[in-house]
Design an enzyme around this catalytic site. Structure first.
Site, PDB file in Angstrom:
ATOM      1  N   ASP A 273     -19.707  81.320  71.816  1.00 40.67           N
ATOM      2  CA  ASP A 273     -18.899  81.674  70.696  1.00 40.67           C
ATOM      3  C   ASP A 273     -17.756  80.546  70.377  1.00 40.67           C
ATOM      4  OD1 ASP A 273     -18.022  84.006  68.854  1.00 40.67           O
ATOM      5  OD2 ASP A 273     -16.384  84.243  70.321  1.00 40.67           O
ATOM      6  N   HIS A 278     -16.179  75.584  67.606  1.00 40.34           N
ATOM      7  CA  HIS A 278     -14.609  75.101  67.321  1.00 40.34           C
ATOM      8  C   HIS A 278     -14.304  73.893  68.344  1.00 40.34           C
ATOM      9  CE1 HIS A 278     -14.581  78.764  64.995  1.00 40.34           C
ATOM     10  NE2 HIS A 278     -14.703  79.404  66.074  1.00 40.34           N
TER      11      HIS A 278
END
Ligand code: NAP
Length: 528
Positions: A273, A278
Site C-alpha cells: 500500500d 509512495h
C-alpha cells in the site's frame, strides 16, 4: 478504438518512445474543451479529493467554460440528483470559511452546472450507449484536433479489477481518440504479474503516453520542490553522494488506523500500500541523477534507473533488513484506540500495518549509503519526511566537543507541514571558550509563500488535462518497483510468521529501532 483515429505507433511493451518530449517547467495551455469522466463519481475519492480539487481550480478561474464533469456510477441518480448531492457535500470538504462567500457560492454554482451523472454498471455491456451519446453530443466538429475538439479524460476511481473492462468498453463504443487520457489510481496490481495484467489491459486501448498513473505524493509541493532544491541550486550537488552522505531516512507515518478500509487493507498491507509506490517514489526523487532538463520522460527515465539500481533482496537480506509490525491497542493523542484485529473485526491476520527496511542503491553515487524506509499506521504522529544525514566532521577540532553529534541533517518535510529544515552546528554565544550547539535553518512553505498551497490532486488533475505526464508513474517504473518488492513478499509468505506487535501511538516495533542501532545509527524523530 475509434476507427477514425487509429493508434499512433503503440509499442507492445507499453513503454513510451524515447522521444525527449517537452519540458515540464513551462505549463502547456489548458484545452478549451474538456469532458472529464469519473468512473466512481459517487465514491469517497471523488467526493474527498477529485471534486474539491476541480472546485478549487474553478474557484481560481482555471477551468475553461466548456469543461464537463461526468460522474459515472450504478447509483440511481439523475444529473439533477447528482448535482444536489455534490452541492450539499462539497462544503464539507472545502471549507467555505476563508473564502469570500459570494465568490465561493458562484464557484460552487459553476461547478455544479458542469456536472452530469450517468447510471452505468461497468461490468454490464448494455448501458454504455448513454456515455457514447453524451460524449459525442457536444456540438463539436468532426475534425480531430480542431478547435472544438474536446479532450476526454477517463478517471478510473473504481476497484482496479474494473480498469481493464472499462477501457475495453470505452474502446468498443469508439470514444478513445488520440487526445483521450486514462487516469489510474493505486493499487496497480498486488504483485508484478497482476500489475502487468492491468497494464496490458489498459495498454491494449490507451497508448502509454495517454496513461496517467497517479501517485499523489508526486503532486505535493514539497516533493516537487525536492527536484528544484537539488537541481536549481548548486550547493547541494557536490555533497549529494556517498562521499558526504552517511545515510538517508524516509518516513511516512500515519496516526490513523485502518478505519473502515480494513477489508481492502487486509488484502494489501503496508509494503504494497505504501512502500511499493509512495516511499519508493520518494527514494527515486532523492537518489536520481540530474536529467538533461525536467521533461515528461527525462525525470521518469532517471527514476527508473534508481529502481533498477536497487540491490535485489535475497531471503537472507529480507530476514536481516526488513521489519514488519501490526498495531495492537494503545494510546494515540491520549485516546485509547483498538488493535488492528479489532478494527478488522477478526483475529489472526498476518497483514503488516508497519514496515521498516534498509535498501541500497547500487550505483557510483550511492554505493554503501543505506536508505532506511519506514511506514506505519497508528504511529505516534502523522508525518512524512525525507532526512538526508550527512557524515560527521572528520576531526573534532573544538576542545571538549569530542563525542558531540555534529552531523548535518537536511529534513525535507512533506506533511503535515511542507518545507525544509537544515540542522547545523553553531557556537553558543558567550565568553569562556567555544561551546557547540545544534541550530536549524527553516524554510516553511506556509510562512515563506503566502499564497495557498494547492492540494496535490489539484496540480495532478490539471497536468492530466494538459497532457503532461511528468509527475505520474510510467509503466516501467511501476513494474520495476514490483520486481524489487516481490521477493520481500515471497520471503514473508514463506516464513509464515505473524508481524511483530507494536502498541498504537508509538514509533513501531523495537526491531525497527534495532535495524538502525546495529549500524550505529538512529531514526531521526521529526521535530515538526
Ligand atoms: P468507494 O468509496 O467504494 O467508491 C467506489 C465508486 O465506484 C462508487 O462511486 C461506486 O458507485 C462506483 N462503482 C463501484 N462498482 C461499480 C461498477 N460496477 N460500475 C460503475 N461504478 C461502480 O471507493 P473509493 O475510496 O472512492 O476508491 C476508488 C478507487 O480509488 C479504489 O481503487 C481505491 O483503492 C482507490 N483509491 C482511493 C483513495 C481514497 O482516498 N478513497 C486513495 C487512493 C486510491 P456505485 O456503488 O453507486 O456503483
Amino acid at each position: 478504438m475509434d476507427q477514425k483515429h487509429p493508434p499512433l505507433g503503440r509499442q507492445p511493451s507499453g513503454q513510451p518512445s524515447s522521444q525527449p518530449g517537452t519540458p515540464a517547467g513551462a505549463a502547456a495551455a489548458l484545452p478549451e474543451h474538456c469532458d472529464f469522466t469519473v468512473f466512481g463519481g459517487t465514491g469517497d475519492l471523488a467526493f474527498r479529493k477529485l471534486l474539491p480539487a476541480l472546485f478549487h481550480r474553478d474557484l481560481e478561474g482555471q477551468l475553461p467554460d466548456d469543461f464537463r464533469i461526468i460522474g459515472v456510477s450504478r447509483s440511481d441518480l439523475d444529473t439533477e440528483g447528482y448535482q444536489q448531492l455534490v452541492r450539499e457535500a462539497l462544503p464539507g470538504h472545502v471549507d467555505p470559511a476563508g473564502h469570500d462567500p459570494a465568490t465561493y457560492d458562484a464557484a460552487l454554482q459553476r461547478l455544479v452546472g458542469r456536472l452530469h451523472h450517468l447510471v452505468l454498471d461497468a461490468e454490464e455491456p448494455d448501458d454504455w450507449h448513454q456515455l457514447h451519446g453524451l460524449l459525442k453530443d457536444r456540438g463539436r466538429t468532426e475534425a480531430v484536433g480542431g478547435p472544438d475538439e474536446a479532450v476526454r479524460v477517463f478517471y478510473l476511481a473504481v476497484a482496479p479489477a474494473l480498469f481493464g473492462p472499462i477501457c475495453a468498453r470505452l474502446d468498443e463504443i469508439g470514444v478513445v481518440d488520440p487526445t483521450a487520457r486514462v487516469v489510474m489510481e493505486k493499487p496497480i496490481g498486488r504483485d508484478l504479474a497482476s500489475a502487468r495484467a492491468v497494464n496490458d489491459a489498459v495498454g491494449a486501448v490507451f497508448e502509454e503516453s495517454q496513461t496517467f498513473r497517479i501517485d499523489h505524493y508526486l503532486g505535493k509541493e514539497s516533493v516537487q520542490n525536492l527536484l528544484v532544491t537539488r537541481f536549481a541550486n548548486t550547493f547541494l550537488e557536490p555533497l549529494w553522494n556517498s562521499r558526504w552522505v552517511d545515510h538517508v531516512q524516509i518516513t511516512v507515518a500515519e496516526s490513523l488506523g485502518v478505519g473502515e478500509r480494513g477489508g481492502y487493507y487486509d488484502g494489501s498491507g503496508a509494503l504494497r500500500d505504501m512502500v511499493q509506490n509512495h516511499l519508493l517514489q520518494l527514494l527515486c526523487l532523492t537518489a536520481m541523477e540530474p536529467p538533461t532538463y525536467v521533461g515528461r520522460e527525462t525525470v521518469r527515465d532517471e527514476k527508473l534507473k534508481v529502481l533498477q539500481a536497487l540491490k535485489p533482496m535475497g531471503p537472507q537480506d529480507v530476514d536481516r533488513d526488513t521489519v514488519r509490525g501490526q498495531y495492537r491497542q494503545g494510546l494515540v493523542d491520549g485516546q485509547a484506540v483498538a488493535a488492528y484485529s479489532d478494527d478488522l473485526g477478526r483475529a489472526g491476520s498476518s497483514t503488516e500495518t508497519f514496515v521498516a527496511l534498509k535498501a541500497e542503491v547500487q550505483n557510483w553515487r550511492w554505493a554503501g549509503v543505506p536508505f532506511y524506509l519506514r511506514t506505519g499506521k497508528r504511529m505516534d504522529r502523522r508525518v512524512s519526511e525525507i532526512v538526508v544525514v550527512f557524515k560527521e566532521p572528520p576531526h573534532a577540532m573544538f576542545p571538549g566537543s569530542e563525542g558531540a553529534t555534529t552531523a548535518n541533517r537536511l529534513h525535507i518535510l512533506v506533511q503535515p507541514d511542507e518545507g525544509m529544515r537544515l540542522h547545523l552546528t553553531a557556537k553558543e554565544p558567550g565568553p569562556g571558550g567555544i561551546r557547540l550547539r545544534p541550530v536549524s535553518l527553516d524554510l516553511s512553505y506556509a510562512t515563506t509563500f503566502t499564497q495557498r498551497s494547492p492540494d496535490a490532486y489539484e496540480r495532478l488533475l490539471m497536468d492530466v488535462v494538459r497532457g503532461n505526464p511528468t509527475h505520474f508513474m510510467r509503466r516501467d517504473e511501476v513494474e520495476a518497483a514490483w520486481s524489487w518488492v516481490e521477493p520481500i513478499l515471497e520471503r514473508w509468505d514463506e516464513l509464515g510468521e505473524r508481524p511483530l506487535r507494536y502498541p498504537a501511538g508509538t514509533t513501531g516495533p523495537t526491531a525497527a529501532a534495532m535495524l538502525l542501532e546495529r549500524d550505529g545509527r538512529a531514526w531521526q524523530e521529526t521535530d515538526q
